[in-house]
Motif scaffolding. Sequence first.
Motif, PDB file in Angstrom:
ATOM      1  N   GLU C 334       0.841  -1.190   0.000  1.00 59.03           N
ATOM      2  CA  GLU C 334       0.000   0.000   0.000  1.00 59.03           C
ATOM      3  C   GLU C 334       0.876   1.239   0.000  1.00 59.03           C
ATOM      4  O   GLU C 334       2.061   1.184   0.319  1.00 59.03           O
ATOM      5  N   SER C 335       0.283   2.374  -0.373  1.00 56.91           N
ATOM      6  CA  SER C 335       1.135   3.543  -0.533  1.00 56.91           C
ATOM      7  C   SER C 335       0.881   4.587   0.554  1.00 56.91           C
ATOM      8  O   SER C 335      -0.224   4.729   1.073  1.00 56.91           O
ATOM      9  N   HIS C 336       1.958   5.261   0.921  1.00 55.11           N
ATOM     10  CA  HIS C 336       1.924   6.329   1.922  1.00 55.11           C
ATOM     11  C   HIS C 336       2.853   7.426   1.452  1.00 55.11           C
ATOM     12  O   HIS C 336       3.773   7.163   0.686  1.00 55.11           O
ATOM     13  N   ASP C 337       2.613   8.671   1.919  1.00 57.42           N
ATOM     14  CA  ASP C 337       3.571   9.703   1.499  1.00 57.42           C
ATOM     15  C   ASP C 337       4.667   9.949   2.536  1.00 57.42           C
ATOM     16  O   ASP C 337       5.701  10.520   2.235  1.00 57.42           O
ATOM     17  N   LEU C 338       4.425   9.492   3.777  1.00 57.45           N
ATOM     18  CA  LEU C 338       5.470   9.617   4.797  1.00 57.45           C
ATOM     19  C   LEU C 338       5.505   8.332   5.617  1.00 57.45           C
ATOM     20  O   LEU C 338       4.461   7.836   6.028  1.00 57.45           O
ATOM     21  N   VAL C 339       6.692   7.807   5.803  1.00 63.04           N
ATOM     22  CA  VAL C 339       6.825   6.632   6.658  1.00 63.04           C
ATOM     23  C   VAL C 339       7.746   6.990   7.822  1.00 63.04           C
ATOM     24  O   VAL C 339       8.821   7.559   7.618  1.00 63.04           O
ATOM     25  N   VAL C 340       7.278   6.700   9.015  1.00 59.34           N
ATOM     26  CA  VAL C 340       8.084   6.974  10.205  1.00 59.34           C
ATOM     27  C   VAL C 340       8.513   5.641  10.809  1.00 59.34           C
ATOM     28  O   VAL C 340       7.668   4.796  11.113  1.00 59.34           O
ATOM     29  N   LEU C 341       9.799   5.461  10.940  1.00 60.91           N
ATOM     30  CA  LEU C 341      10.318   4.235  11.547  1.00 60.91           C
ATOM     31  C   LEU C 341      10.449   4.461  13.050  1.00 60.91           C
ATOM     32  O   LEU C 341      11.171   5.353  13.490  1.00 60.91           O
ATOM     33  N   SER C 342       9.720   3.687  13.813  1.00 63.44           N
ATOM     34  CA  SER C 342       9.772   3.837  15.267  1.00 63.44           C
ATOM     35  C   SER C 342      11.015   3.124  15.787  1.00 63.44           C
ATOM     36  O   SER C 342      10.966   1.958  16.179  1.00 63.44           O
ATOM     37  N   VAL C 343      12.114   3.840  15.762  1.00 65.41           N
ATOM     38  CA  VAL C 343      13.386   3.254  16.173  1.00 65.41           C
ATOM     39  C   VAL C 343      13.469   3.194  17.697  1.00 65.41           C
ATOM     40  O   VAL C 343      12.925   4.041  18.388  1.00 65.41           O
ATOM     41  N   GLY C 344      14.148   2.180  18.160  1.00 65.43           N
ATOM     42  CA  GLY C 344      14.195   1.960  19.594  1.00 65.43           C
ATOM     43  C   GLY C 344      15.525   2.342  20.218  1.00 65.43           C
ATOM     44  O   GLY C 344      16.347   3.053  19.637  1.00 65.43           O
ATOM     45  N   ILE C 345      15.692   1.831  21.417  1.00 67.19           N
ATOM     46  CA  ILE C 345      16.849   2.169  22.252  1.00 67.19           C
ATOM     47  C   ILE C 345      17.874   1.047  22.147  1.00 67.19           C
ATOM     48  O   ILE C 345      17.523  -0.130  22.257  1.00 67.19           O
ATOM     49  N   THR C 346      19.144   1.407  21.929  1.00 67.11           N
ATOM     50  CA  THR C 346      20.207   0.398  21.974  1.00 67.11           C
ATOM     51  C   THR C 346      21.285   0.875  22.945  1.00 67.11           C
ATOM     52  O   THR C 346      21.346   2.065  23.259  1.00 67.11           O
ATOM     53  N   PRO C 347      22.120  -0.046  23.413  1.00 62.78           N
ATOM     54  CA  PRO C 347      23.191   0.385  24.329  1.00 62.78           C
ATOM     55  C   PRO C 347      24.142   1.330  23.590  1.00 62.78           C
ATOM     56  O   PRO C 347      24.271   1.245  22.373  1.00 62.78           O
ATOM     57  N   ARG C 348      24.781   2.191  24.315  1.00 65.38           N
ATOM     58  CA  ARG C 348      25.754   3.087  23.688  1.00 65.38           C
ATOM     59  C   ARG C 348      26.948   2.284  23.174  1.00 65.38           C
ATOM     60  O   ARG C 348      27.375   1.321  23.785  1.00 65.38           O
ATOM     61  N   LYS C 349      27.460   2.761  22.058  1.00 64.10           N
ATOM     62  CA  LYS C 349      28.599   2.050  21.463  1.00 64.10           C
ATOM     63  C   LYS C 349      29.804   2.059  22.400  1.00 64.10           C
ATOM     64  O   LYS C 349      30.598   1.133  22.415  1.00 64.10           O
ATOM     65  N   ASP C 350      29.921   3.128  23.198  1.00 60.42           N
ATOM     66  CA  ASP C 350      31.091   3.199  24.078  1.00 60.42           C
ATOM     67  C   ASP C 350      30.813   2.629  25.474  1.00 60.42           C
ATOM     68  O   ASP C 350      31.613   2.798  26.388  1.00 60.42           O
ATOM     69  N   ALA C 351      29.677   1.949  25.615  1.00 60.06           N
ATOM     70  CA  ALA C 351      29.337   1.408  26.943  1.00 60.06           C
ATOM     71  C   ALA C 351      30.420   0.440  27.426  1.00 60.06           C
ATOM     72  O   ALA C 351      30.806   0.453  28.587  1.00 60.06           O
ATOM     73  N   ARG C 352      30.910  -0.396  26.489  1.00 61.31           N
ATOM     74  CA  ARG C 352      31.899  -1.393  26.876  1.00 61.31           C
ATOM     75  C   ARG C 352      33.177  -0.737  27.403  1.00 61.31           C
ATOM     76  O   ARG C 352      33.752  -1.157  28.402  1.00 61.31           O
ATOM     77  N   ASN C 353      33.552   0.323  26.705  1.00 56.86           N
ATOM     78  CA  ASN C 353      34.752   1.052  27.112  1.00 56.86           C
ATOM     79  C   ASN C 353      34.599   1.632  28.524  1.00 56.86           C
ATOM     80  O   ASN C 353      35.456   1.450  29.389  1.00 56.86           O
ATOM     81  N   LEU C 354      33.463   2.285  28.742  1.00 55.38           N
ATOM     82  CA  LEU C 354      33.227   2.890  30.051  1.00 55.38           C
ATOM     83  C   LEU C 354      33.132   1.814  31.131  1.00 55.38           C
ATOM     84  O   LEU C 354      33.663   1.978  32.237  1.00 55.38           O
ATOM     85  N   ALA C 355      32.458   0.710  30.782  1.00 56.06           N
ATOM     86  CA  ALA C 355      32.323  -0.386  31.753  1.00 56.06           C
ATOM     87  C   ALA C 355      33.705  -0.873  32.165  1.00 56.06           C
ATOM     88  O   ALA C 355      33.949  -1.172  33.333  1.00 56.06           O
ATOM     89  N   GLY C 356      34.633  -0.927  31.183  1.00 54.14           N
ATOM     90  CA  GLY C 356      36.003  -1.342  31.471  1.00 54.14           C
ATOM     91  C   GLY C 356      36.682  -0.380  32.435  1.00 54.14           C
ATOM     92  O   GLY C 356      37.313  -0.799  33.412  1.00 54.14           O
ATOM     93  N   ILE C 357      36.539   0.902  32.166  1.00 49.21           N
ATOM     94  CA  ILE C 357      37.155   1.909  33.038  1.00 49.21           C
ATOM     95  C   ILE C 357      36.613   1.796  34.457  1.00 49.21           C
ATOM     96  O   ILE C 357      37.343   1.892  35.437  1.00 49.21           O
ATOM     97  N   LEU C 358      35.307   1.565  34.554  1.00 43.92           N
ATOM     98  CA  LEU C 358      34.663   1.553  35.871  1.00 43.92           C
ATOM     99  C   LEU C 358      34.780   0.201  36.569  1.00 43.92           C
ATOM    100  O   LEU C 358      34.518   0.104  37.767  1.00 43.92           O
ATOM    101  N   GLY C 359      35.115  -0.821  35.790  1.00 40.56           N
ATOM    102  CA  GLY C 359      35.146  -2.158  36.378  1.00 40.56           C
ATOM    103  C   GLY C 359      33.747  -2.662  36.712  1.00 40.56           C
ATOM    104  O   GLY C 359      33.517  -3.302  37.731  1.00 40.56           O
ATOM    105  N   VAL C 360      32.821  -2.357  35.836  1.00 42.65           N
ATOM    106  CA  VAL C 360      31.421  -2.714  36.058  1.00 42.65           C
ATOM    107  C   VAL C 360      30.992  -3.643  34.928  1.00 42.65           C
ATOM    108  O   VAL C 360      31.441  -3.505  33.792  1.00 42.65           O
TER     109      VAL C 360
END
Lengths: 555, 145, 415
Positions: C334-360
Amino acid sequence: MVEDTKIGVFLCDCGEVISRNIDLSGIRSNLEKISDVGHVTLSHYLCSQKEIELMGSEISEKGLNRVVIGGCSPQFCEVIFMEAMEKSGLNPYLLSIANIRDQCGWVHPGKTRATSKAARQIKMAISKARFLEPIKKETVSINRDVLIIGGGISGMEAAIELSELDHKVTLLEREKVLGGRLHQLYSLYPLELTPGALLAEKIEAINKRANIEVLTTAELLKIEGHPGNFVAKIQRDGSPITRNFGAIVVATGCDTQFPTERYGLELSDNIITQLQFERMLKSQEEWDKIPQKIGFMLDISDEYSRISTISALRNGLAAKRRFGGEVYIFCKNLKLDAPGLEGLYREARDEGVIFFKFGDGMPTISPAHGQINIQLEDLYLARELVTLSCDLLVVDEKIIPQRDFEILKSILNIDLDSNGFYQQANVHLYPVSSIRKGIFSAGSCRADLDFSDALADGRAAAQAVHQLSYSGKAWIEVEKLVVDADKCALCLTCIRSCPHHAIEVDHEKQAAKVIDLACQGCGICAAECPAKAIQHKGYTDNEIGAQLEFLEEAI
Amino acid sequence: MPEDKNRFSPKIAAFCCFHSAYLAADSAGAMRKSYSDGVYIIRVPCAGKVEGLHILQAFEKGADGVLILACPQESCHYISGNIRAKKRVDYILRFLEEIGIEPERLKLFNLASNQAPRFVQVVNEMAERIKDLGPSPIKAGVIGR
Amino acid sequence: MEKKRVLVIGGGIAGVTSALELAKNGREIFLVEREPSIGGHAASFCCKATDVCNKCSVCLVPERMKEVGIHPQISLLTTSEVREINGEAGDFRVKIVRKTRFVDPDRCTACGICSEVCPVESPKAISLPYPGVVPPAFVVDKDRCLRLQGQECTICQDKCPTQAIDFDQGPQEIDLDVEATIVANGFDVFDAREKAPLGYGKYPNVLTGLDMEERLLKDGAILLPSNGRPPQDVAFIQCVGSRDEHIGNGYCSKICCKYAMRFSRLLQYQNPEVKVTVFYMDLQNAGKGFGDFYEQCKENIRFVQGIPVEISQVSPDQLAVRYEDLSQGKTVEESHDLVVLSVGITPRKDARNLAGILGVNLGDFGFFDGLTQIENTSTNREGIFLAGCCQGPRDIPESIAHGTLAALRAVRTLT
C-alpha cells in the motif's frame, strides 16, 4: 505603596546584543526623568561578577529600595540578582524584571519598534516595582519521623530504606502480619527469590532495625497538624495511640475483581483467577486431578494491565514445567514493555507454551462437561477459527481500588483519581507525591504496578520523604500569600480551590490561613477569593494592574 | 489619527504561565522567531492566577486583545489552574459582547514550555484576528471622548 | 560537616535527576557530560500535547536541566570524560579529561554575535544547539569551523564581547575525590540504516521517530522532506531495531508504541485530514491512563498487526509499503507519502569502554548490568550505581524514577 520608593533601574546590554536592536541609551535618558527612579545604569554585562558587585554597592550607597532589571529572561538570572540584593541588605523579592532581550530585541526586527516596546516593558516593570512588597524567609522545623500505612512490599521497602537513612518509622498494618500480597504469590520468576523468601528477608530486616515500630492490626483514625508536623491518632486492638510525624506514606495496596459481566461467566472449579491458580501451585495437595490442558485468558477483564500478562507468562511457564501437558495463553496484545518480559515470553514459547492472539474479536468461552471450550479467530493464522478445549481456564482480573480508600482519603485530606486510586500531585511530574505536601503514595494503591515496580515505588517514596525532611528543617517564604483577616468572610472558597490543600481556618483570627510550608505559590486562592481577601505577593492586583496601566500610554 | 488596517498595530496583553508559555516565548526569542511587537507578556505563576478582573482591566487600560496562555490540559503544575483559567475565560466571554467587546478579542490557548513554534503561531494568529477587528471599541471610545 | 561528594556520569534526564536529588539532599555533585551541553537525547524531543497533554513528559527535561544549571551544589563538567577511577566506595579517586569546549560557558551570554559573524554558512560553525540549552552557551561545530579545520579564522573570537571564545586552550586533566559514582551514560538510538530494505537514508520521506522529534521541536510541524507540503497519509512502523533477535536486540524498547501514538494524535490535531496507519507487532498500551489514550487513538488511527519488511519509492512523493497482512494471510502493498520508523533504544557504542574503566559488568544486549532485577541501580562494584537507559530501555518518567533510586542508593552509601 507603603514607603517612598527609590527605584534602581539596571539595563543590561548582554554583551552588545540588546543595544543593536534597542536604543538603550535613549531609554536610559528617558527613565532618568521619572521622579522615583533614583538610579539608572546601562551595563555591558550585568550578570558578570564585577557588575553584580557594583549593583550591590549602588543599592546600599544610594539607598535604593526597588530593583528593576531590563535585560534577559528571569529564567537564569533572577536568582543571581536576588542573591546580590540580599547581600546588600535589600529584600530580594523587591525585584522586577523586564525581559527585553528574549521577548523583545530578539523577536522584533526594526530598531524603532523594538525600542518602543522595550521602553514600555521597562515602564511596566517599574510600575510593578512600586507595589512590590518584601517577603520574609525563615526556617521551620520538620519532624523526621515517618508514618507508613500498609505493610505490603512497597510499605516494607519504604520503611527499611527510611530506617537506613536514620528516620524513625512507624509501619501500620491492618492485618495481623506484614507482607500483603506477597503471601498470595507463587513465584517471582525469573527472579530466583521466592515470594516467601523475599518476605522473610524483609521482615528480618525490619525486625533488626530498632528505629522501625511495627503496629499490626492497627488503623489510622485521624490526622491533625500540618505537613512537617502531623499528629496521628492510631487505633490498635481497640486502644488509641498518638504519634507525631513529619511525613506520611500511603502504601495500602489494591484489590482484584473478576468482572463476571465482561466474561459472561461465573468462576467455578475449573474457571479460576490467577491468584487462585498461584495458591494452588503453592500447595500441592489441592490438586484432585492434574490438568492436562491449561488456558490463560488475558485482556478481557482489563485490556491495559501489564500485571496479568506477567502473571500469565510466569504461571504458564511454571505449569508447563510442572505438569507437562498443554499450556495456552490467549491474548489480544502481549504487553512486554517491562524489563525481562521479552525474554520470559521467548522462554515460554521455547518451552512449548502456545500463544493465540484474538485481536479485536472476543473469544467464545463455553464450559461443558467439565471442559471449557474456547473458540477464537487467531490473527497469526489468518483469522482462522480455532477451537480448543481446556481442563482449566485461568482468567485475568481487574485491579481495583480498595473499599477503604475513600475513608483514608478523607482522613488524610488527599484526592483519588478518576479510577479511584490515589491521585498523583500532577499526572506525570511527581509520581509518588500526593496533592498534599508531606503525604506520599506508593505501590499499587496509586497505579497498576507489578511487584518489582511496587518495590521500586516504595524506595521512591522513601527518597521523597528523605528529601523533604532529612535536615529536620525547611526554608520557607513567609506569607507569600497573605490573607486580610478583615476582608475574609470565611466562605471557604480558597480552602476548596487550593489544589494542595494548603489553607486552613485560623480560628483565632476567624480567617483563612495559608500554611506556608504546604503552599506551592500558584495563586489560585487569590484569584478565586470573592472578597479579594488574599493577595499573592509578586502578583497582587495592584502589581498586575500597574503593569496593565502602560498598555495604552504613549511612550 | 485615523488608523487603517495596515497601520493599526494591536496591543495584546498575554498572560503567560511561568511554567509553560513564558518559557516558550523565551525559546522563541532564542530561535529568533519573530512575532507581532504588540504582544506584551505578563508573567503569572499559573494561568489559574489570572482573575476575571485582570482580563477586564486589560481591556479597560487599552488592550485590543487579551490572551491567556496556559499549560496543556491535564498537565498543570498546580493540577487545576488551567481548568480554572478556562472557566473564568468562558464566564467572561458570556458577557463580553454585552459590554461591547467582541468575544474574539479574548482567547485561551494551551501550550507547553517547549512549544516555541506554537507560541509564535498562536500570538500571530491572534494579532491577525485583532487587526481584522480593528482597535478595541473601548479604546476607540476613549480616544473619541 | 563536610559535604559528601558524588560523581554523576552523563547529563541526560536520568543523570540530571540523580544530580538534583542528591543536591537537594545536601550533597555536592560533579556532573560529567561528554557533550558541550547537558540534556541528552530527551532535550531534543518535542512536546506532543494537543490541547490536552499526552503525557510524554518531555517538558520535564528542560525544567530539570535549568534547575541543574543554576543549582549551587552541582558543578557541570561538559566536554569531559572519565578516564580512570580508583579506590573504593567512600573514597574514589577519579581522573577526568576535559576537552576544550572552545566557548567558556561561564563567560558566554548566548548573545549570538559569534554565530552572526561566522563566515561558514548554513549551518553556521558556531551556534546554540537549541533554545534553553544548559549551560546556556554557544557550541562550535568542530567539523565545520574553519579554524579547527586548520585555516586562519578568528573572527568569532575577536568579536566576542565577553572574550568567551578561546581556540588555543588544550585539554585539561581534572582529579576528583568522590564518595560514590552514578553512571547515567544513556543510550544510542537504533540506526535505521541497518535495516536497509526500509530505505532510511535513501528515500527522503522515510524518517525516524527521532527525526520527528527534532523537526517538531524546531518547526512545530512536520512537512514532507521531498516537497515541503504537509503529509496526507502517514505510516508508522514499530519495532525497528527492537524485539529483533536477528540483530541481537531481543528486547522491547518500551517507548516506541507510546511515541508513535502520541505523534499520530499530534499530526491529526494539526491536520484532521491526515490518515495515519500504525504497523505493529504487539501494542504496548499498558500503564496508568494509557488505556484511555489508546481508546481515543483507535477512533482515527488504523492499527495493522504486522511489520512491513520493505519500502520502495514509487514516485518522489509516494512510498510503497509491503507487509504481510496476517488477517488475510498474504502480502499486501500500500502507498503512503510519509513513513516513520519507530526506532528503539540500543546500548551506547562506548558502553563497553566505560564499563572497562569503571570495572562494572555489562549484561544482556550490552546494557549495564544491575546487580539483580530488584537492585538494578546497584552494580558489581560497590559505590558505583546505574541510572536510566544505560541499564535498559526506559521512557522519561521511568528514567526519572530510576535516577531517583540511584540517588537514594548513593545517599545510603554516604551515610
